[in-house]
Motif scaffolding. Structure first.
Motif, short mmCIF file in Angstrom:
data_model
loop_
_atom_site.label_atom_id
_atom_site.label_comp_id
_atom_site.label_asym_id
_atom_site.label_seq_id
_atom_site.Cartn_x
_atom_site.Cartn_y
_atom_site.Cartn_z
N CYS A 75 0.83 -1.21 0.00
CA CYS A 75 0.00 0.00 0.00
C CYS A 75 0.86 1.26 0.00
O CYS A 75 0.51 2.27 -0.61
CB CYS A 75 -0.93 0.01 1.21
SG CYS A 75 -2.22 -1.26 1.11
N THR A 76 2.01 1.21 0.69
CA THR A 76 2.92 2.35 0.69
C THR A 76 3.41 2.65 -0.72
O THR A 76 3.44 3.79 -1.17
CB THR A 76 4.12 2.07 1.61
OG1 THR A 76 3.65 1.79 2.93
CG2 THR A 76 5.06 3.28 1.66
N VAL A 77 3.83 1.59 -1.43
CA VAL A 77 4.32 1.76 -2.80
C VAL A 77 3.22 2.33 -3.69
O VAL A 77 3.44 3.25 -4.48
CB VAL A 77 4.84 0.42 -3.36
CG1 VAL A 77 5.16 0.53 -4.84
CG2 VAL A 77 6.07 -0.03 -2.58
N TYR A 78 2.00 1.80 -3.56
CA TYR A 78 0.89 2.29 -4.37
C TYR A 78 0.61 3.76 -4.10
O TYR A 78 0.50 4.58 -5.04
CB TYR A 78 -0.36 1.46 -4.09
CG TYR A 78 -1.60 2.00 -4.75
CD1 TYR A 78 -1.85 1.75 -6.10
CD2 TYR A 78 -2.52 2.77 -4.03
CE1 TYR A 78 -2.98 2.27 -6.71
CE2 TYR A 78 -3.65 3.29 -4.64
CZ TYR A 78 -3.88 3.03 -5.98
OH TYR A 78 -5.00 3.55 -6.58
N LEU A 79 0.49 4.14 -2.83
CA LEU A 79 0.18 5.53 -2.49
C LEU A 79 1.30 6.47 -2.92
O LEU A 79 1.04 7.59 -3.39
CB LEU A 79 -0.06 5.64 -0.98
CG LEU A 79 -1.32 4.94 -0.46
CD1 LEU A 79 -1.34 4.96 1.07
CD2 LEU A 79 -2.57 5.60 -1.01
N PHE A 80 2.55 6.02 -2.78
CA PHE A 80 3.67 6.87 -3.18
C PHE A 80 3.66 7.10 -4.68
O PHE A 80 3.90 8.22 -5.15
CB PHE A 80 4.99 6.23 -2.74
CG PHE A 80 6.19 7.12 -2.94
CD1 PHE A 80 6.50 8.10 -2.01
CD2 PHE A 80 6.99 6.99 -4.06
CE1 PHE A 80 7.60 8.94 -2.19
CE2 PHE A 80 8.08 7.81 -4.26
CZ PHE A 80 8.39 8.80 -3.32
N GLN A 81 3.37 6.07 -5.45
CA GLN A 81 3.35 6.24 -6.90
C GLN A 81 2.14 7.03 -7.36
O GLN A 81 2.17 7.67 -8.41
CB GLN A 81 3.42 4.86 -7.59
CG GLN A 81 4.75 4.19 -7.37
CD GLN A 81 4.96 2.96 -8.24
OE1 GLN A 81 6.09 2.60 -8.56
NE2 GLN A 81 3.89 2.30 -8.63
N GLN A 82 1.06 7.04 -6.58
CA GLN A 82 -0.06 7.94 -6.89
C GLN A 82 0.36 9.39 -6.70
O GLN A 82 -0.04 10.28 -7.45
CB GLN A 82 -1.24 7.62 -5.98
CG GLN A 82 -1.90 6.27 -6.23
CD GLN A 82 -2.58 6.21 -7.59
OE1 GLN A 82 -2.08 5.56 -8.52
NE2 GLN A 82 -3.69 6.88 -7.73
N LYS A 83 1.17 9.62 -5.66
CA LYS A 83 1.62 10.98 -5.35
C LYS A 83 2.74 11.42 -6.29
O LYS A 83 2.84 12.60 -6.66
CB LYS A 83 2.10 11.03 -3.90
CG LYS A 83 2.43 12.43 -3.40
CD LYS A 83 2.77 12.39 -1.91
CE LYS A 83 3.08 13.78 -1.37
NZ LYS A 83 3.41 13.73 0.09
N TYR A 84 3.59 10.47 -6.68
CA TYR A 84 4.73 10.76 -7.57
C TYR A 84 4.62 9.84 -8.80
O TYR A 84 5.21 8.75 -8.83
CB TYR A 84 6.06 10.52 -6.85
CG TYR A 84 6.29 11.40 -5.65
CD1 TYR A 84 6.90 12.65 -5.79
CD2 TYR A 84 5.89 10.99 -4.38
CE1 TYR A 84 7.11 13.46 -4.68
CE2 TYR A 84 6.09 11.80 -3.27
CZ TYR A 84 6.70 13.04 -3.43
OH TYR A 84 6.90 13.83 -2.33
N PRO A 85 3.84 10.23 -9.80
CA PRO A 85 3.58 9.36 -10.96
C PRO A 85 4.83 8.93 -11.71
O PRO A 85 4.82 7.89 -12.38
CB PRO A 85 2.66 10.22 -11.85
CG PRO A 85 2.05 11.22 -10.92
CD PRO A 85 3.09 11.50 -9.88
N ASP A 86 5.91 9.71 -11.63
CA ASP A 86 7.14 9.34 -12.34
C ASP A 86 8.00 8.35 -11.54
O ASP A 86 9.02 7.89 -12.05
CB ASP A 86 7.98 10.59 -12.64
CG ASP A 86 7.30 11.48 -13.67
OD1 ASP A 86 6.51 10.95 -14.49
OD2 ASP A 86 7.56 12.70 -13.67
#
Length: 303
Positions: free
Chosen positions: A107-118
């Motif tokens: 979930c951390t990885v998912y939320l982080f990539q939502q916040k930082y799409p690159d």
């Protein structure tokens, strides 16, 4: 171009020169010739022939461990060089032990990539010793491990405890092993205990908590040693014993009634979750943001 170590590892994997040759699109004589060159280089026999094909000698067993790491390092080097040539954003590889990587970090990885799409993040899961080894070999960018604090690392590594997580006692939902409302340390000397293999973070945390309570490790009634938390959960649910695991690993099964989390009244087991990162390795803005997220209980959003 396929080198000798590629060929050696392919033969070791298949136990057959013909199957390795087919996989590598080489002739069998070419494979045999390259292996002979490798044996001449080291002055040792690496394979012995059997009725089923070939098997590794002790020298071959040693070489295969190093060869796999060398080839992984080479692949990592080639990938990073290709990334630099293409001016692509750097992929961050996280290595984590099972409770963290399998149940909290997705979930951390998912939320982080939502916040930082690159952001390009790869999450790998492995045993504690393997995770630390891959970090030392430069195959991953940062590691998260369970268990006692890691101290045997060079001074140029940052080692920080990001969380202290409770290990809970799980029992089958019904049956004789689920007959008590709460359990004591003395119960763990009688009940069949299913536990992780020696060297795992969870096993080390259990042993640390048991000894901190003034108990002798020989008094634990260990019935089974299993590699992997999923195997432990399946065995407990089947009524084979009880186990001590991270609460993160069993929340879903407890909600659905497949496992029961039982209180421990006179002993507690805690597993430290430790973040390890090279001081010089995480310099980019996105990488620094990822470290801040992992260190912040409010931001990391464990599952």
């Amino acid at each position: 171009m396929t080198n000798e170590l590629d060929i050696f590892c392919a033969v070791a994997k298949h136990g057959s020169m013909s199957r390795a040759a087919a996989e590598l699109h080489l002739s069998q004589p070419a494979v045999s010739q390259r292996l002979r060159a490798l044996e001449e280089q080291y002055g040792l026999q690496l394979f012995r022939r059997t009725n089923r094909g070939v098997e590794l000698t002790p020298a071959g067993e040693t070489l295969v461990r190093y060869a796999q790491r060398i080839l992984q390092l080479e692949r990592s080097l080639q990938a990073e060089m290709a990334s630099l040539r293409a001016a692509e954003p750097k992929q961050v590889v996280i290595d984590a032990t099972s409770a963290i990587g399998g149940y909290a970090l997705p979930c951390t990885v998912y939320l982080f990539q939502q916040k930082y799409p690159d952001a390009r993040i790869q999450l790998q899961i492995g045993k504690r010793c393997d995770v630390i080894q891959r970090l030392e070999d430069g195959l991953v960018d940062l590691a998260l491990v369970e268990g006692p604090l890691v101290t045997a690392l060079p001074d140029d590594w940052q080692v920080s405890v990001i969380s202290e997580e409770e290990l809970v006692l799980i029992t089958p939902p019904t049956g004789p092993l689920a007959g008590k409302e709460a359990y004591t340390a003395d119960d763990l000397t009688r009940l069949p205990l299913i536990i992780r293999e020696p060297g795992s973070g969870t096993r080390m945390a259990v042993e640390e908590g048991w000894q901190a309570a003034g108990r002798d490790l020989r008094d634990l009634n260990i019935a089974l040693e299993l590699t992997g938390v999923d195997a432990i959960k399946t065995s407990v649910a089947s009524g084979h014993g009880v186990a001590l695991v991270s609460r993160w690993c069993v929340r879903a099964e407890a909600r659905m009634g497949h496992l029961r989390i039982a209180p421990l009244t006179d002993i507690a087991f805690t597993s430290r979750w430790t973040l390890i990162v090279p001081k010089q390795g995480m310099k980019g803005a996105m990488e620094r943001a990822l470290l801040r997220t992992l260190r912040s209980p409010a931001e990391r959003g464990f599952c």
